[in-house]
Scaffold this active site. Sequence first.
Site, PDB file in Angstrom:
ATOM      1  N   LYS A   1     -15.375  14.056  10.280  1.00 13.02           N
ATOM      2  CA  LYS A   1     -16.467  14.606   9.706  1.00 13.02           C
ATOM      3  C   LYS A   1     -17.496  15.866  10.159  1.00 13.02           C
ATOM      4  O   LYS A   1     -17.688  15.624  11.524  1.00 13.02           O
ATOM      5  CB  LYS A   1     -17.634  13.590   9.174  1.00 13.02           C
ATOM      6  CG  LYS A   1     -17.268  12.316   8.659  1.00 13.02           C
ATOM      7  CD  LYS A   1     -18.039  11.165   8.353  1.00 13.02           C
ATOM      8  CE  LYS A   1     -17.384   9.927   7.799  1.00 13.02           C
ATOM      9  NZ  LYS A   1     -18.307   8.697   7.823  1.00 13.02           N
TER      10      LYS A   1
ATOM     11  N   ASP B   1       0.918  -0.973  -0.035  1.00 13.45           N
ATOM     12  CA  ASP B   1      -0.162  -0.008   0.108  1.00 13.45           C
ATOM     13  C   ASP B   1       0.787   1.111   0.119  1.00 13.45           C
ATOM     14  O   ASP B   1       0.644   2.267  -0.622  1.00 13.45           O
ATOM     15  CB  ASP B   1      -0.855  -0.077   1.293  1.00 13.45           C
ATOM     16  CG  ASP B   1      -1.678  -1.030   1.133  1.00 13.45           C
ATOM     17  OD1 ASP B   1      -2.619  -1.469   2.381  1.00 13.45           O
ATOM     18  OD2 ASP B   1      -1.838  -1.843   0.276  1.00 13.45           O
ATOM     19  N   ALA B   2       2.010   1.309   0.842  1.00  9.74           N
ATOM     20  CA  ALA B   2       2.797   2.439   0.941  1.00  9.74           C
ATOM     21  C   ALA B   2       3.669   2.608  -0.214  1.00  9.74           C
ATOM     22  O   ALA B   2       3.668   3.757  -1.189  1.00  9.74           O
ATOM     23  CB  ALA B   2       3.740   2.300   2.073  1.00  9.74           C
TER      24      ALA B   2
ATOM     25  N   GLU C   1     -13.939   8.878  13.741  1.00 13.15           N
ATOM     26  CA  GLU C   1     -13.612   7.385  14.251  1.00 13.15           C
ATOM     27  C   GLU C   1     -12.661   6.882  13.197  1.00 13.15           C
ATOM     28  O   GLU C   1     -12.220   7.488  12.446  1.00 13.15           O
ATOM     29  CB  GLU C   1     -15.186   6.583  13.601  1.00 13.15           C
ATOM     30  CG  GLU C   1     -15.323   6.609  12.037  1.00 13.15           C
ATOM     31  CD  GLU C   1     -16.654   5.967  11.896  1.00 13.15           C
ATOM     32  OE1 GLU C   1     -16.993   5.082  12.317  1.00 13.15           O
ATOM     33  OE2 GLU C   1     -17.118   6.444  10.943  1.00 13.15           O
TER      34      GLU C   1
ATOM     35  N   LYS D   1      -4.473   9.962   7.921  1.00  9.19           N
ATOM     36  CA  LYS D   1      -3.618   8.728   7.942  1.00  9.19           C
ATOM     37  C   LYS D   1      -2.559   8.477   8.959  1.00  9.19           C
ATOM     38  O   LYS D   1      -2.024   9.620   9.257  1.00  9.19           O
ATOM     39  CB  LYS D   1      -3.144   8.477   6.354  1.00  9.19           C
ATOM     40  CG  LYS D   1      -4.125   8.813   5.157  1.00  9.19           C
ATOM     41  CD  LYS D   1      -4.950   7.998   5.149  1.00  9.19           C
ATOM     42  CE  LYS D   1      -4.798   6.619   4.442  1.00  9.19           C
ATOM     43  NZ  LYS D   1      -4.915   6.357   3.091  1.00  9.19           N
TER      44      LYS D   1
ATOM     45  N   ASP E   1       0.903   4.048  -2.745  1.00 11.83           N
ATOM     46  CA  ASP E   1       0.548   5.519  -2.399  1.00 11.83           C
ATOM     47  C   ASP E   1       1.663   6.443  -2.805  1.00 11.83           C
ATOM     48  O   ASP E   1       1.372   7.537  -3.343  1.00 11.83           O
ATOM     49  CB  ASP E   1       0.240   5.477  -0.923  1.00 11.83           C
ATOM     50  CG  ASP E   1      -0.914   5.329  -0.209  1.00 11.83           C
ATOM     51  OD1 ASP E   1      -1.079   5.072   0.825  1.00 11.83           O
ATOM     52  OD2 ASP E   1      -1.735   5.245  -1.064  1.00 11.83           O
TER      53      ASP E   1
ATOM     54  N   LYS F   1     -10.329   4.843  10.699  1.00 11.09           N
ATOM     55  CA  LYS F   1     -10.826   4.405   9.336  1.00 11.09           C
ATOM     56  C   LYS F   1     -10.143   3.088   9.106  1.00 11.09           C
ATOM     57  O   LYS F   1      -9.140   2.802   8.697  1.00 11.09           O
ATOM     58  CB  LYS F   1      -9.945   5.428   8.181  1.00 11.09           C
ATOM     59  CG  LYS F   1     -10.371   4.868   6.864  1.00 11.09           C
ATOM     60  CD  LYS F   1      -9.718   6.220   5.935  1.00 11.09           C
ATOM     61  CE  LYS F   1     -10.031   5.920   4.394  1.00 11.09           C
ATOM     62  NZ  LYS F   1      -9.260   4.796   4.018  1.00 11.09           N
TER      63      LYS F   1
HETATM   64  C1  LIG Z   1     -15.260   6.860   1.920  1.00 15.97           C
HETATM   65  C2  LIG Z   1     -15.531   6.906   3.305  1.00 15.97           C
HETATM   66  C3  LIG Z   1     -14.847   5.917   4.045  1.00 15.97           C
HETATM   67  N1  LIG Z   1     -14.975   6.059   5.576  1.00 15.97           N
HETATM   68  N2  LIG Z   1     -14.541   5.402   6.475  1.00 15.97           N
HETATM   69  C4  LIG Z   1     -15.183   5.825   7.625  1.00 15.97           C
HETATM   70  N3  LIG Z   1     -14.596   5.193   8.708  1.00 15.97           N
HETATM   71  N4  LIG Z   1     -15.902   6.918   7.245  1.00 15.97           N
HETATM   72  C5  LIG Z   1     -15.836   7.082   6.182  1.00 15.97           C
HETATM   73  N5  LIG Z   1     -16.306   7.898   5.195  1.00 15.97           N
HETATM   74  C6  LIG Z   1     -16.303   7.884   3.869  1.00 15.97           C
HETATM   75  O1  LIG Z   1     -16.964   9.039   2.944  1.00 15.97           O
HETATM   76  C7  LIG Z   1     -17.857   9.858   3.739  1.00 15.97           C
HETATM   77  C8  LIG Z   1     -16.823  11.011   4.335  1.00 15.97           C
HETATM   78  C9  LIG Z   1     -19.034  10.176   2.550  1.00 15.97           C
END
Ligand SMILES: Cc1c[n+]2nc(N)[nH]c2nc1OC(C)C
Length: 324
Positions: free
Chosen positions: A291, A32-33, A115, A315, A36, A117
């Site tokens: 968000k 992955d690195a 949260e 990240k 990227d 990812k």
């Molecule tokens: C693509 C994506 C991926 N993720 N993963 C998380 N945890 N939230 C999240 N939100 C995403 O998109 C929204 C901001 C629309």
Amino acid sequence: HEQAAEEVPALIAEISRHDRAYYVQDQPLISDAGYDALRQRLEALEARFPDLIRPDSPTQRVGAPPSEKFAKVRHRVPMLSLSNAFADAEIHEFVDRIRRFLGLEPDAEVAFAAEPKLDGLSMSLVYDGGELAFAATRGDGAEGEDVTANIRTIPGIPKKVEAKSFPDRFEVRGEVFMSHADFEALNARHAERGGKTFANPRNAAAGSVRQLDPKVTAARPLQFYAWGWGDVSELPADSHFAVMQAIADWGFPISPELRFCRKAEELLAFYRDIETRRATLGYDIDGMVYKVDSLALQERLGFVSRAPRWAIAHKFPAEKATTI
Ligand SMILES: Cc1c[n+]2nc(N)[nH]c2nc1OC(C)C
């Protein structure tokens, strides 16, 4: 410029080769690195020499071309990707840009939902009358693969919503993933049978979801955490955090680490907290997602080209390879 004019097409060819290996054969050729780094090099050259940008450049499209193995599903609301940040300063810029765009005072507080990812595969689940109508991968953001039969085999995903009230039609989006423990056990089973082992949990999850035979998927230990929604007939609240609680009430698993953060400083404290606990979560993550919590503000902020202006992925430095 002429050196860049040679390097850009070579990078495009190499990245496309990796995309095919990763998305079509479920068998990546690069870490992955490493991937990227190629992408960032191409983006840097294209930013410096825009005349070298080609329509077929991977930077000009989101996600993977859907494979022909599955029927295609058009997303009613595009499934976009997130822009990335790596340094704290970029998060301060992200929040400052939001305040400026909204015409807020430099010290006005903006609340966020945050949260980890998950490093799995994004999935769109569409429910009609509370029944799972279809499940689709992100694909290229506009069109994904119909993997409904396979997704129905995942225990954590409701086939029929049993809650007392929920929208007539709604779409939940989230991550399908495999825990470390399930991944090790699956690889051990496959190894002793001389079968195909997977390089990491994300490849195992992707390979398991994109099986043509749902019985194979049913035998794979997959999990799902919802992280958002798509096309919804009505929303129960004007707050991302509150809607996620409603989605949990409808019977969908959400991240136990989802937090409401009143201001940006809390985001960075949370980032460091999760970074110290990363090895104990039991599944792969590659950063945090922040968000803007207010849906009214999200609406005003909208999207920048392909990624939302109102969300960002922060990240972690690339982790050592998953132990096999
Ligand atoms: C693509 C994506 C991926 N993720 N993963 C998380 N945890 N939230 C999240 N939100 C995403 O998109 C929204 C901001 C629309």
